[in-house]
Design an enzyme around this catalytic site. Structure first.
Site, PDB file in Angstrom:
ATOM      1  N   LEU A 101       0.874  -1.168   0.000  1.00 30.97           N
ATOM      2  CA  LEU A 101       0.000   0.000   0.000  1.00 30.97           C
ATOM      3  C   LEU A 101       0.915   1.223   0.000  1.00 30.97           C
ATOM      4  CD1 LEU A 101      -2.760  -0.869   2.664  1.00 30.97           C
ATOM      5  CD2 LEU A 101      -2.979  -0.922   0.178  1.00 30.97           C
ATOM      6  N   ASP A 102       0.503   2.264  -0.701  1.00 33.30           N
ATOM      7  CA  ASP A 102       1.289   3.505  -0.726  1.00 33.30           C
ATOM      8  C   ASP A 102       1.408   4.069   0.683  1.00 33.30           C
ATOM      9  OD1 ASP A 102       1.094   3.287  -3.459  1.00 33.30           O
ATOM     10  OD2 ASP A 102      -0.597   4.686  -3.573  1.00 33.30           O
TER      11      ASP A 102
END
Ligand code: URA
Length: 230
Positions: A101-102
Site C-alpha cells: 500500500l502507498d
C-alpha cells in the site's frame, strides 16, 4: 521433545546468534515463565512459547492482517520513512508484506512467512479482488463506470484490466481491482480527471478489515487462510 533454541529459530525470529541474544535478554517465556535456557526441552505441541508476550509458532501458513495507518511505507527497510514493520509486534517482524500500500494509503495489509502463499496472492493470474474506498475530487459518472469496466488506459499508456467503479456520493467511490500495479487506483482515477484525496483498502479476497482498529494487528485463522487460498 525439541530444544527451545531450535524451536525459536524455526519460528523465524532470528538467526542462531540472535536467538541467543533474545533468550539472554529475558524476552522469552515458556508457559508464562521467563527462560534464558536454549537447551530446555519442550513439547512444542503443548508448550506456550512467547516473545514479548506474543505467542510463537513454527513458520508456515502464518498470516497476519494490519490495519495500516497513513504515513508508513510498505517495505522491510527504508532510510527516510517509518515502515509498516514498525507497527508489528517483534514476533511478526520476520514476515513479508503481501503486495504493498502507498505511504498515504490506509487499510488492509497482509503479511506472511509462507512464500508460496505470498506469490499466489500477488500473482496477477490469481485475480484476487481488492476493494478500496476513495475520497476524491470531482464526481464519478456513468461514463467513468463504463470506462473502468472496459479496462482503462493510464496516462503513460499502461493498460488495466476491467475494474468496478461504484460512485457512493459526491467525491466518494468504491473501486474493485484484480491487479496491483504501482499507484493503480490513484492513477486510474487520475486518468478520468479525479484526484484521489484519501484511499483505504477495505477488502482483499474474502477478507475484510472488520472491526480491527487503525494500527491494529491480528493473526488470520486457519479458515481465513483457506479462504485466501481458494
Ligand atoms: N492503489 C493505489 O493507488 N494505492 C494503493 O496503495 C493501493 C492501490
Amino acid at each position: 521433545m525439541e530444544r527451545l533454541d531450535k524451536f525459536l529459530c524455526d519460528c523465524g525470529i532470528g538467526s542462531r546468534s540472535q536467538v541467543k541474544q533474545i533468550l539472554k535478554s529475558g524476552r522469552i517465556t515458556v508457559d508464562g515463565r521467563v527462560t534464558g535456557d536454549g537447551s530446555m526441552k519442550l513439547d512444542t505441541a503443548t508448550a506456550q512459547v512467547c516473545l514479548d508476550g506474543q505467542p510463537l509458532r513454527v513458520r508456515g501458513r502464518l498470516v497476519v492482517m494490519l490495519n495500516k495507518p497513513a504515513g508508513y511505507v510498505t517495505a522491510t527497510e527504508d532510510d527516510l520513512s517509518a515502515t509498516v514493520m514498525e507497527l508489528l509486534p517483534a514476533a511478526y517482524r520476520h514476515l513479508k508484506p503481501v503486495g504493498r500500500l502507498d505511504k498515504q494509503t490506509e487499510g488492509l495489509l497482509l503479511f506472511t512467512d509462507d512464500g508460496d502463499l505470498l506469490h499466489r496472492l500477488i500473482s496477477p493470474k490469481k485475480e484476487v479482488p481488492k476493494v478500496y474506498y476513495a475520497r476524491h475530487e470531482g464526481q464519478a459518472t456513468q461514463a467513468d463506470v463504463e470506462a473502468f469496466h472496459s479496462g482503462l488506459t493510464l496516462r503513460d499508456g499502461t493498460l488495466c484490466r476491467s475494474a468496478l467503479l461504484e460512485p457512493l456520493g459526491p467525491g466518494e467511490s468504491r473501486i474493485t481491482v484484480c491487479e496491483g500495479k504501482y499507484h493503480q487506483v490513484r492513477r486510474m482515477m487520475a486518468s478520468r480527471g479525479m484526484t484521489v484525496l484519501y484511499l483505504e483498502r477495505q477488502q482483499e479476497g474474502a477478507l475484510s478489515l472488520g472491526n480491527l482498529p487503525r494500527g491494529g494487528v491480528r493473526e488470520l485463522t486457519d479458515e481465513e487462510i483457506d479462504l485466501l487460498e481458494k
